[in-house]
Design a protein around this motif. Structure first.
Motif, PDB file in Angstrom:
ATOM      1  N   MET A  58      81.945  64.671  33.124  1.00  0.00           N
ATOM      2  CA  MET A  58      80.866  63.651  32.815  1.00  0.00           C
ATOM      3  C   MET A  58      79.634  63.559  33.647  1.00  0.00           C
ATOM      4  O   MET A  58      78.421  63.522  33.454  1.00  0.00           O
ATOM      5  N   GLU A  59      79.943  63.619  35.200  1.00  0.00           N
ATOM      6  CA  GLU A  59      79.069  63.464  36.324  1.00  0.00           C
ATOM      7  C   GLU A  59      78.019  64.747  36.269  1.00  0.00           C
ATOM      8  O   GLU A  59      76.882  64.713  36.181  1.00  0.00           O
ATOM      9  N   VAL A  60      78.664  65.902  35.926  1.00  0.00           N
ATOM     10  CA  VAL A  60      77.942  67.327  35.799  1.00  0.00           C
ATOM     11  C   VAL A  60      77.091  67.235  34.680  1.00  0.00           C
ATOM     12  O   VAL A  60      75.972  67.661  34.850  1.00  0.00           O
ATOM     13  N   HIS A  61      77.393  66.479  33.510  1.00  0.00           N
ATOM     14  CA  HIS A  61      76.567  66.469  32.403  1.00  0.00           C
ATOM     15  C   HIS A  61      75.685  64.897  32.465  1.00  0.00           C
ATOM     16  O   HIS A  61      74.923  64.981  31.538  1.00  0.00           O
ATOM     17  N   ASN A  62      75.611  64.641  33.533  1.00  0.00           N
ATOM     18  CA  ASN A  62      74.670  63.489  33.922  1.00  0.00           C
ATOM     19  C   ASN A  62      74.924  62.246  33.085  1.00  0.00           C
ATOM     20  O   ASN A  62      74.260  61.175  32.873  1.00  0.00           O
ATOM     21  N   TYR A  63      76.261  61.958  32.564  1.00  0.00           N
ATOM     22  CA  TYR A  63      76.647  60.687  31.736  1.00  0.00           C
ATOM     23  C   TYR A  63      76.943  59.658  32.828  1.00  0.00           C
ATOM     24  O   TYR A  63      77.028  58.463  32.348  1.00  0.00           O
ATOM     25  N   ILE A  64      77.441  59.827  33.783  1.00  0.00           N
ATOM     26  CA  ILE A  64      77.659  58.847  34.820  1.00  0.00           C
ATOM     27  C   ILE A  64      77.540  59.410  36.412  1.00  0.00           C
ATOM     28  O   ILE A  64      77.118  60.462  36.502  1.00  0.00           O
ATOM     29  N   VAL A  65      77.346  58.588  37.305  1.00  0.00           N
ATOM     30  CA  VAL A  65      76.762  58.835  38.705  1.00  0.00           C
ATOM     31  C   VAL A  65      77.759  58.114  39.507  1.00  0.00           C
ATOM     32  O   VAL A  65      78.502  57.227  39.252  1.00  0.00           O
ATOM     33  N   LYS A  66      78.395  59.194  40.643  1.00  0.00           N
ATOM     34  CA  LYS A  66      79.207  58.705  41.656  1.00  0.00           C
ATOM     35  C   LYS A  66      78.310  58.099  42.854  1.00  0.00           C
ATOM     36  O   LYS A  66      77.651  58.768  43.315  1.00  0.00           O
ATOM     37  N   HIS A  67      78.663  56.815  43.232  1.00  0.00           N
ATOM     38  CA  HIS A  67      77.828  56.191  44.357  1.00  0.00           C
ATOM     39  C   HIS A  67      78.406  56.447  45.659  1.00  0.00           C
ATOM     40  O   HIS A  67      79.601  57.194  45.550  1.00  0.00           O
ATOM     41  N   ILE A  68      77.709  56.006  46.627  1.00  0.00           N
ATOM     42  CA  ILE A  68      78.281  56.729  48.155  1.00  0.00           C
ATOM     43  C   ILE A  68      79.686  55.972  48.357  1.00  0.00           C
ATOM     44  O   ILE A  68      80.160  56.605  49.248  1.00  0.00           O
ATOM     45  N   ASP A  69      80.328  55.029  47.852  1.00  0.00           N
ATOM     46  CA  ASP A  69      81.380  54.324  48.114  1.00  0.00           C
ATOM     47  C   ASP A  69      82.455  54.794  47.142  1.00  0.00           C
ATOM     48  O   ASP A  69      83.470  54.499  47.103  1.00  0.00           O
ATOM     49  N   GLY A  70      82.092  55.908  46.283  1.00  0.00           N
ATOM     50  CA  GLY A  70      83.128  56.689  45.504  1.00  0.00           C
ATOM     51  C   GLY A  70      83.180  56.040  44.215  1.00  0.00           C
ATOM     52  O   GLY A  70      84.194  56.626  43.435  1.00  0.00           O
ATOM     53  N   LYS A  71      82.748  55.057  43.922  1.00  0.00           N
ATOM     54  CA  LYS A  71      82.862  54.461  42.464  1.00  0.00           C
ATOM     55  C   LYS A  71      81.824  54.886  41.799  1.00  0.00           C
ATOM     56  O   LYS A  71      80.785  55.581  42.063  1.00  0.00           O
ATOM     57  N   TYR A  72      82.239  54.965  40.233  1.00  0.00           N
ATOM     58  CA  TYR A  72      81.375  55.452  39.176  1.00  0.00           C
ATOM     59  C   TYR A  72      80.653  54.494  38.302  1.00  0.00           C
ATOM     60  O   TYR A  72      81.458  53.333  37.967  1.00  0.00           O
ATOM     61  N   SER A  73      79.487  54.768  37.617  1.00  0.00           N
ATOM     62  CA  SER A  73      78.814  53.809  36.802  1.00  0.00           C
ATOM     63  C   SER A  73      78.174  54.911  35.877  1.00  0.00           C
ATOM     64  O   SER A  73      77.825  55.971  36.140  1.00  0.00           O
ATOM     65  N   LEU A  74      77.765  54.331  34.715  1.00  0.00           N
ATOM     66  CA  LEU A  74      76.875  55.075  33.714  1.00  0.00           C
ATOM     67  C   LEU A  74      75.591  55.366  34.385  1.00  0.00           C
ATOM     68  O   LEU A  74      74.959  54.533  35.037  1.00  0.00           O
ATOM     69  N   THR A  75      75.048  56.320  33.728  1.00  0.00           N
ATOM     70  CA  THR A  75      73.498  56.650  34.008  1.00  0.00           C
ATOM     71  C   THR A  75      72.734  56.300  32.719  1.00  0.00           C
ATOM     72  O   THR A  75      73.254  55.438  31.921  1.00  0.00           O
ATOM     73  N   SER A  76      71.612  56.426  32.646  1.00  0.00           N
ATOM     74  CA  SER A  76      70.814  56.042  31.475  1.00  0.00           C
ATOM     75  C   SER A  76      70.928  57.078  30.163  1.00  0.00           C
ATOM     76  O   SER A  76      70.181  56.808  29.249  1.00  0.00           O
ATOM     77  N   LYS A  77      71.582  58.214  30.681  1.00  0.00           N
ATOM     78  CA  LYS A  77      71.841  59.050  29.363  1.00  0.00           C
ATOM     79  C   LYS A  77      72.516  58.438  28.140  1.00  0.00           C
ATOM     80  O   LYS A  77      71.553  58.779  27.031  1.00  0.00           O
ATOM     81  N   MET A  78      72.942  57.380  28.128  1.00  0.00           N
ATOM     82  CA  MET A  78      73.725  56.763  27.050  1.00  0.00           C
ATOM     83  C   MET A  78      72.436  56.089  26.173  1.00  0.00           C
ATOM     84  O   MET A  78      72.379  56.199  25.018  1.00  0.00           O
ATOM     85  N   TYR A  79      71.531  55.454  27.138  1.00  0.00           N
ATOM     86  CA  TYR A  79      70.597  54.788  26.412  1.00  0.00           C
ATOM     87  C   TYR A  79      69.513  55.568  25.864  1.00  0.00           C
ATOM     88  O   TYR A  79      69.025  55.407  24.753  1.00  0.00           O
TER      89      TYR A  79
END
Length: 272
Positions: A58-79
């Motif tokens: 999902m990161e490759v497809h830009n739906y989520i982003v991995k932060h510097i601390d290794g955690k994940y959150s959504l990108t604006s792709k869903m919006y």
């Protein structure tokens, strides 16, 4: 816009990996803060390796982003996808054009457009006005405890209503929420007879709404529009608000191709 039958979902053979990916997306959306792989896998009861693999895809497809601390959150792709859905939906454009003069008469209220969502819920496509507390475009709402939802139920086909009454959880939100089947059926009958819905504090105690249906060229309901104000304001201006909302529903419906020779509102409506 259509009515997705809950039973249809049970008949479809799903892809397990996609099921897990969608669960992760929904989890991240609901949490609202970055989540670690262990947090996600533990909460959703997924294997850590599987979780990481799905997150990476999902990161490759830009739906989520991995932060510097290794955690994940959504990108604006869903919006972006949601915006595209709304922009391709003609009822949203028509609503935002037609609502302007009505909203100008009631600056202390908001006017919202809603349609069928997933899992026997509704979703707001647009919310206009200054008083937008509690609701916004894209937020879901329960069909049985909102004016827009009751309109959608009342003018849906009999199969959809029966399936909803049989399987949906009629959660009680306030002491005014109708949470038993018989009472809700009586209320829906009254809405069909009147052609509109007046709701008094069923979802939130200060939600006083008047809602009307929106029909398309096929004479089927596709959405509903409601005006919300304070109890004192709605009760003091009820007759005028009702007529203005019926006029708004009529203008939107006819703009969407509802036959000019067809009656609106459809008082005394019966299942088709």
């Amino acid at each position: 816009m259509g009515q997705a039958m809950e039973s249809d979902r049970e008949l479809v053979s799903t892809n397990t990996s996609l099921d897990k990916a969608f669960k992760i997306l929904e989890y991240l959306a609901k949490r609202g803060t970055p989540q670690s792989v262990p947090q996600i896998s533990r909460t959703l009861k997924l294997n850590k390796t599987t979780t990481y693999s799905l997150l990476r895809t999902m990161e490759v497809h830009n739906y989520i982003v991995k932060h510097i601390d290794g955690k994940y959150s959504l990108t604006s792709k869903m919006y972006e996808l949601g915006y595209l859905y709304c922009s391709c939906n003609p009822v949203g454009h028509v609503f935002e054009l037609c609502v302007v003069p009505t909203l100008a008469k009631y600056p202390c209220c908001n006017i919202s457009l809603g349609t069928f969502g997933s899992y026997f819920s509704g979703v707001y496509l647009s919310v206009q006005g200054k008083n937008t507390t509690y609701i916004s475009a894209g937020s879901a709402f329960p069909l049985h405890a909102t004016a827009v939802g009751k309109i959608l139920l009342a003018f849906s086909n009999e199969e959809y209503v029966e399936e909803f009454l049989r399987t949906a959880n009629l959660t009680r939100f306030t002491d005014k929420t109708i949470s038993e089947r018989t009472g809700l059926e009586r209320q829906l009958d009254r809405i069909r007879e009147q052609g509109y819905c007046f709701l008094e504090g069923e979802l939130y105690s200060d939600f006083y709404c008047i809602a009307v249906p929106i029909f398309g060229a096929d004479k089927k309901i596709g959405a509903a529009v409601s005006m919300r104000g304070s109890q004192e304001f709605v009760e003091s201006n009820f007759d005028k608000m009702r007529e203005d909302m019926l006029d708004l529903g009529r203008r939107i419906s006819y703009s969407l191709g509802y036959p000019a020779d067809a009656t609106y509102p459809i008082s005394g409506w019966e299942y088709k």
